[in-house]
Structure formats: structure tokens, C-alpha cells
Design an enzyme around this catalytic site. Structure first.
Site, PDB file in Angstrom:
ATOM      1  N   ASN A  37       5.329  30.867  10.907  1.00 18.89           N
ATOM      2  CA  ASN A  37       6.271  31.571  10.033  1.00 18.89           C
ATOM      3  C   ASN A  37       7.722  31.148  10.210  1.00 18.89           C
ATOM      4  O   ASN A  37       8.535  31.280   9.299  1.00 18.89           O
ATOM      5  CB  ASN A  37       6.186  33.077  10.292  1.00 18.89           C
ATOM      6  N   THR A  84      -6.268  -3.383   3.985  1.00 25.81           N
ATOM      7  CA  THR A  84      -6.700  -2.295   3.119  1.00 25.81           C
ATOM      8  C   THR A  84      -7.120  -2.883   1.781  1.00 25.81           C
ATOM      9  O   THR A  84      -6.395  -3.688   1.195  1.00 25.81           O
ATOM     10  CB  THR A  84      -5.561  -1.290   2.915  1.00 25.81           C
ATOM     11  N   LYS A 139      -7.481  -3.534  -1.908  1.00 27.61           N
ATOM     12  CA  LYS A 139      -6.632  -3.275  -3.071  1.00 27.61           C
ATOM     13  C   LYS A 139      -7.290  -3.832  -4.333  1.00 27.61           C
ATOM     14  O   LYS A 139      -7.949  -4.863  -4.261  1.00 27.61           O
ATOM     15  CB  LYS A 139      -5.252  -3.919  -2.876  1.00 27.61           C
ATOM     16  N   LYS A 183      -6.489   0.173  -4.583  1.00 23.08           N
ATOM     17  CA  LYS A 183      -7.128   1.233  -3.817  1.00 23.08           C
ATOM     18  C   LYS A 183      -8.106   2.048  -4.653  1.00 23.08           C
ATOM     19  O   LYS A 183      -9.021   2.659  -4.112  1.00 23.08           O
ATOM     20  CB  LYS A 183      -6.077   2.141  -3.184  1.00 23.08           C
ATOM     21  N   LYS A 204     -10.422  -1.865   5.325  1.00 20.59           N
ATOM     22  CA  LYS A 204     -10.172  -0.427   5.358  1.00 20.59           C
ATOM     23  C   LYS A 204     -10.190   0.168   3.955  1.00 20.59           C
ATOM     24  O   LYS A 204      -9.632  -0.401   3.017  1.00 20.59           O
ATOM     25  CB  LYS A 204      -8.808  -0.171   6.018  1.00 20.59           C
ATOM     26  N   ASP A 224      -8.644   2.939   1.494  1.00 22.44           N
ATOM     27  CA  ASP A 224      -7.341   3.595   1.470  1.00 22.44           C
ATOM     28  C   ASP A 224      -7.534   5.106   1.472  1.00 22.44           C
ATOM     29  O   ASP A 224      -8.642   5.619   1.355  1.00 22.44           O
ATOM     30  CB  ASP A 224      -6.501   3.130   0.284  1.00 22.44           C
ATOM     31  N   HIS A 249      -5.896   7.926   8.940  1.00 18.16           N
ATOM     32  CA  HIS A 249      -4.798   7.578   8.031  1.00 18.16           C
ATOM     33  C   HIS A 249      -3.863   8.782   7.972  1.00 18.16           C
ATOM     34  O   HIS A 249      -4.312   9.908   7.769  1.00 18.16           O
ATOM     35  CB  HIS A 249      -5.346   7.248   6.643  1.00 18.16           C
ATOM     36  N   ARG A 250      -2.567   8.554   8.125  1.00 20.34           N
ATOM     37  CA  ARG A 250      -1.620   9.672   8.207  1.00 20.34           C
ATOM     38  C   ARG A 250      -1.176  10.160   6.824  1.00 20.34           C
ATOM     39  O   ARG A 250      -0.029  10.579   6.635  1.00 20.34           O
ATOM     40  CB  ARG A 250      -0.419   9.295   9.062  1.00 20.34           C
ATOM     41  N   HIS A 300      -1.974   5.395  11.988  1.00 18.19           N
ATOM     42  CA  HIS A 300      -0.895   4.632  11.367  1.00 18.19           C
ATOM     43  C   HIS A 300       0.429   5.132  11.941  1.00 18.19           C
ATOM     44  O   HIS A 300       0.706   6.333  11.921  1.00 18.19           O
ATOM     45  CB  HIS A 300      -0.922   4.806   9.853  1.00 18.19           C
ATOM     46  N   SER A 311       0.865  -0.781   8.894  1.00 18.02           N
ATOM     47  CA  SER A 311       0.346  -1.033   7.548  1.00 18.02           C
ATOM     48  C   SER A 311       1.405  -0.690   6.516  1.00 18.02           C
ATOM     49  O   SER A 311       2.067   0.337   6.618  1.00 18.02           O
ATOM     50  CB  SER A 311      -0.915  -0.186   7.320  1.00 18.02           C
TER      51      SER A 311
END
Length: 488
Positions: free
Chosen positions: A128, A178, A180, A182, A206, A208, A298-299, A331, A383
Site C-alpha cells: 500500500n 530471439t 524474429k 516475434k 529463444k 520472445d 524474460h523480464r 535479462h 538482449s
């Protein structure tokens, strides 16, 4: 010693429990003479009070609202060990060069927290209190986690050492890409990308963050084609390969189903997104540990609360939470890529991932000594906007224990995906060889790459296509005690 040196104003005895409203610093949440115990959890908050609000009262309010306080005196305080359970703000310093902002050091008794639960920890320290009206903004900058608390967590299920042993790859960064674009590829075409990238010399490919199970490609279809590609690439190269199969889904039941299928297909790694939440992350970590699986995080979503310098949660704190929660990869920034990443601050993130002990280093944004009590180390992942021409800079800034993810820098190669992978692998091997020979690979980096490119057409093409690509912007999140130079 406090720069804002105001003595304790705590009211004790019967006056402490008179009905009505009492300032937080009088309720015992401001204790400048308090010496934190070795078992205390310590939080460093960046506090920006509303105009006219006393900074010490604001800091005491943060301590109160993140521990035992409410807006008025309550008689049930007398039924608890209130002196023990109250969080204690013991130091408030003005932030250098940031008028109206203050660093507040707050100590929490260990008994306030459930063992081994990131969800419980965060419910207190970022619950809170971030919506409290007397504050313009609030940011959790750093935490000191005592060994007694760290030991209640299992940490990364695999760790850097065991991961390298499983892959049989030592002495260099790992390489990845990664896939692509994605979104939008069919399963068959997706698998083709994976095969060509791995056959060309990458260690990993990887998914995505937002590729899960969409109409154009069901998750099961993707897993099947990816693992066929992995197995064929392993047979062709004689190396252990992997593809991060994203098991992120709507429910834990769905995620477990996908992870089990990945295991059945022989995958060595599964992937999750930060947005699934702390409880789900810890649950998947437990699964990965039981099933001898590398867990990649993955963040996704982190910048919604880590990007702004005066409000939210620093990524160094997220890194600490994730090492406790137990992920093997995270990452953590590139410095030279397209995403936010001050060089010194990013170095601090990497140290949190990889070191057994983090000493206080204000120049890296680390405010406390941190003992990791033998928890496994996390492998940081770089990345976003990196390419072969930056290889010397990447190794200089990020070191050896890192996964370098060249997505566009592989799949965007003018000669094709496999050529892009070859370019990255040759650039890496050339730079590691120069380093091992004792050469100054940083200053000689462009020459080393040019020499390697003379006998490697894919690398020559990569250096030509991306030679002028840089992302040299001012970082929004830099250390407060050091002026960080721009990265060329």
C-alpha cells in the site's frame, strides 16, 4: 550518521495509546539511534515528499505503512510486541543533485516476513505504501537481505556452473538469438529459423515474451518444430543446443502442461515471463529443480516500474528477488544495445546475478553488502539491439558468464539466418582468442574483427551492414553518486 539529524520523538507509555491521530515519527517509526541487527531486512527508499511535508515524517510514514501502522492509534497495538515489529527508519539523507528527494534507510525485523516467499516480502515493502498521499513519488532502490532470510529460499535450480557442465561449454559467453518476427510465423517456418541459427553456431534460440499459443501457431506445434530443429542442429554440429520454449500461459495448470511436454521432447530449458507473478515464478522454479531443467526468465513488464528514477522499484531489487525466487537466466541489460542500460548500473545488476558476495559499491548503485549464502548464481542475458561489431564492448562490459542474444543481429543478416549465426560465432571466437593471448581486445577490437572478417564473408557482411548502428542515449537510471560517461 543522518544528514537530517533529528532526534527520536517516539511517545511511550500511556500517552502512546491515546485515541486519535499521531505523527508517524512520534509513533516509533523514526529511530535515528537504532542500530540494525544482522537479521534485519533493510530497505533503501528514495522518498519524494509532497510540498510542505517534513521528509523525516514522510520517511517514518513509509516505515509505518509498510509494517504495522495505520492512520490512527489502535488499542490492539498493546496486544503485540509493537517495539519489535515496528519498522524503524534510522537514517534520512538528501539525494545528491536531486532537490526534494531523500534516501530513507528502513530496518524490518525478520519475524515480519514469511520464510521463502517473495509474494509476502513484496506485499509489505511495495504494498500500500506506494499510493500514500503525502508522497509525490517513492522508489525502492536497494535491499539488504540477511543470510537468515536468504537461506529460506532455494535459489536458481541449475546455476551457472552446472549449466555449463550440461552444455559442455566453457571459457566464453554463450550465444543466442530471439526468433524474429516475434509474432506471425507458422510453426514450420519458426522451426526453420531455429535450425539455421543453431546450425550456424549459436548455443540457444529463444521464444520472445509474447509468443504463447496464438491462432497462427499453437504452442504444441511450436514446441514440436523447435525440438526437431534442436535435435537436427545437435546432430549436425556435435554440440549441445537448446531453445527457450516459452511456457507462459493463463494458469499454472497450463504452464505445467507445457513444461511437461517440453521435457518429454527432450528440451534442456523452458522460459517464463516476469509478468506471470512472483508465486508462479517460484512454482515454476520448483518444477524446474525437480525436473533438471534450466529456467529462463524474460523480464517482460519490468520497465513499468524500474525505468523511472524517482518512482517504482530498481531493477537491482528485482534481480535480488529473482535470485531468491530461483531462475537460472534473467535479462539484465546490454549497455550498448537499444534498451535502457547505464554502464555502471548494469554492472551492478550483473554482479548481483553472478557473485557470491556483493560489497557495497555506490558507483554501481549497490548500497549494501549482500551475502548470498551459497545460493546458485544466475546467468545474465544481454538482449536488444546488439550485433557482431560490438563484440569487444560486450565482453568488456558484461564479462564471460553471460548469454549474448543476437536476434535482429542474426536473423537480419543479408546472407540469411545461418550466415548471421556464423558471423556472431566467428566474432566471439576471434575476440576470446585475442583476450586469451593477452591482447588489448577492447582497443584492438575493430582490428581483430576486421582481420577475422577477411576470411569470413558472413562476418564481413555483418560489419558492413551494422557498422554505424549505435544507441547512444542518456540513461534515465544512473548511480546517484557517480557521473556515468556515455558509451560510444
Amino acid at each position: 550518521m543522518n544528514v537530517l539529524n533529528e532526534k527520536s520523538l517516539t511517545v511511550r507509555g500511556k500517552d502512546r495509546y491515546k485515541s486519535g491521530v499521531m505523527s508517524y515519527k512520534k509513533m516509533g517509526y523514526w529511530e535515528p539511534d537504532y542500530t540494525p541487527k544482522d537479521t534485519d531486512i533493510i530497505c533503501l527508499f528514495r522518498v519524494t515528499p509532497q510540498d510542505g511535508v517534513d521528509p523525516i515524517e514522510a520517511a517514518a510514514a513509509v516505515a509505518g505503512e509498510s509494517s504495522t501502522a495505520t492512520w490512527t492509534v489502535v488499542w490492539t497495538d498493546r496486544l503485540t510486541a509493537a517495539e519489535k515489529y515496528r519498522a524503524k527508519c534510522y537514517r534520512v539523507d538528501p539525494v545528491p543533485g536531486a532537490e526534494g528527494q531523500y534516501f530513507a534507510y528502513i530496518a524490518y525485523d525478520l519475524d515480519l516476513f514469511e520464510s521463502g516467499s517473495i509474494s509476502n516480502l513484496t506485499a509489505s515493502v511495495i504494498g500500500n505504501v506506494f499510493g500514500f498521499k503525502p508522497l509525490k513519488a517513492l522508489r525502492l532502490e536497494d535491499m539488504r537481505l540477511p543470510v537468515a532470510y536468504v537461506k529460506t529460499f532455494k535459489g536458481p535450480p541449475t546455476g551457472i556452473v552446472v549449466e555449463r557442465e550440461r552444455l559442455d561449454k566453457f571459457g566464453r559467453p554463450l550465444l543466442g538469438a530471439t526468433v524474429k518476427p516475434k509474432l506471425g510465423l507458422s510453426g514450420r517456418n519458426y522451426g526453420r529459423v531455429v535450425y539455421e541459427a543453431l546450425k550456424g553456431g549459436l548455443d540457444f534460440t529463444k521464444d520472445d515474451e509474447n509468443i504463447n499459443s496464438q491462432p497462427f501457431m499453437h504452442w504444441r506445434e511450436r514446441f514440436l518444430y523447435c525440438m526437431e530443429a534442436v535435435n537436427r542442429a545437435q546432430a549436425a554440429t556435435g554440440e549441445v543446443k537448446g531453445s527457450y520454449l516459452n511456457v507462459t500461459a493463463a494458469t499454472m495448470e497450463d504452464m505445467y502442461e507445457r513444461a511437461e511436454f517440453a521435457k518429454e521432447l527432450g528440451s534442456v530449458v523452458v522460459m517464463i515471463d516476469l509478468v506471470i507473478g512472483y508465486t508462479a515464478i517460484q512454482s515454476m522454479s520448483n518444477w524446474a529443480r525437480k525436473n533438471d531443467m534450466i529456467l529462463h526468465l524474460h523480464r517482460a513488464g519490468h520497465s513499468t516500474y524500474t525505468r523511472q528514477r524517482n518512482h517504482g522499484v530498481s531493477f537491482r531489487v528485482i534481480s535480488k528477488w529473482m535470485r531468491l525466487a530461483g531462475v537460472d537466466h534473467i535479462h539484465a541489460g546490454t549497455v550498448v544495445g537499444k534498451l535502457e542500460g547505464d554502464p555502471l548500473t548494469t554492472r551492478g545488476y550483473y554482479d548481483i546475478c553472478r557473485e557470491e558476495h556483493n560489497p557495497m559499491q555506490l558507483e554501481h548503485g549497490i548500497f549494501f553488502d549482500q551475502n548470498w549464502a551459497s545460493l546458485n548464481k544466475m546467468m545474465p542475458v544481454a538482449s536488444g539491439g546488439i550485433h557482431a561489431g560490438q563484440m569487444h564492448q560486450l565482453i568488456q562490459h558484461l564479462g564471460e558468464d553471460v548469454v549474448l542474444q543476437f536476434g535482429g543481429g542474426t536473423i537480419g543478416h543479408p546472407m540469411g539466418i545461418q550466415a548471421g549465426a556464423i558471423a556472431n560465432r566467428v566474432a566471439l571466437e576471434a575476440m576470446i582468442l585475442a583476450r586469451n593471448e593477452g591482447r588489448d581486445y577492447v582497443s584492438e577490437g575493430p582490428d581483430i574483427l576486421a582481420k577475422a572478417a577477411a576470411s569470413c564473408t558472413p562476418l564481413k557482411q555483418a560489419l558492413e551492414v551494422w557498422k554505424d548502428v549505435t544507441f547512444n542515449y542518456q540513461s534515465t537510471d544512473a548511480p546517484d553518486y557517480v557521473t556515468t560517461p556515455a558509451v560510444a
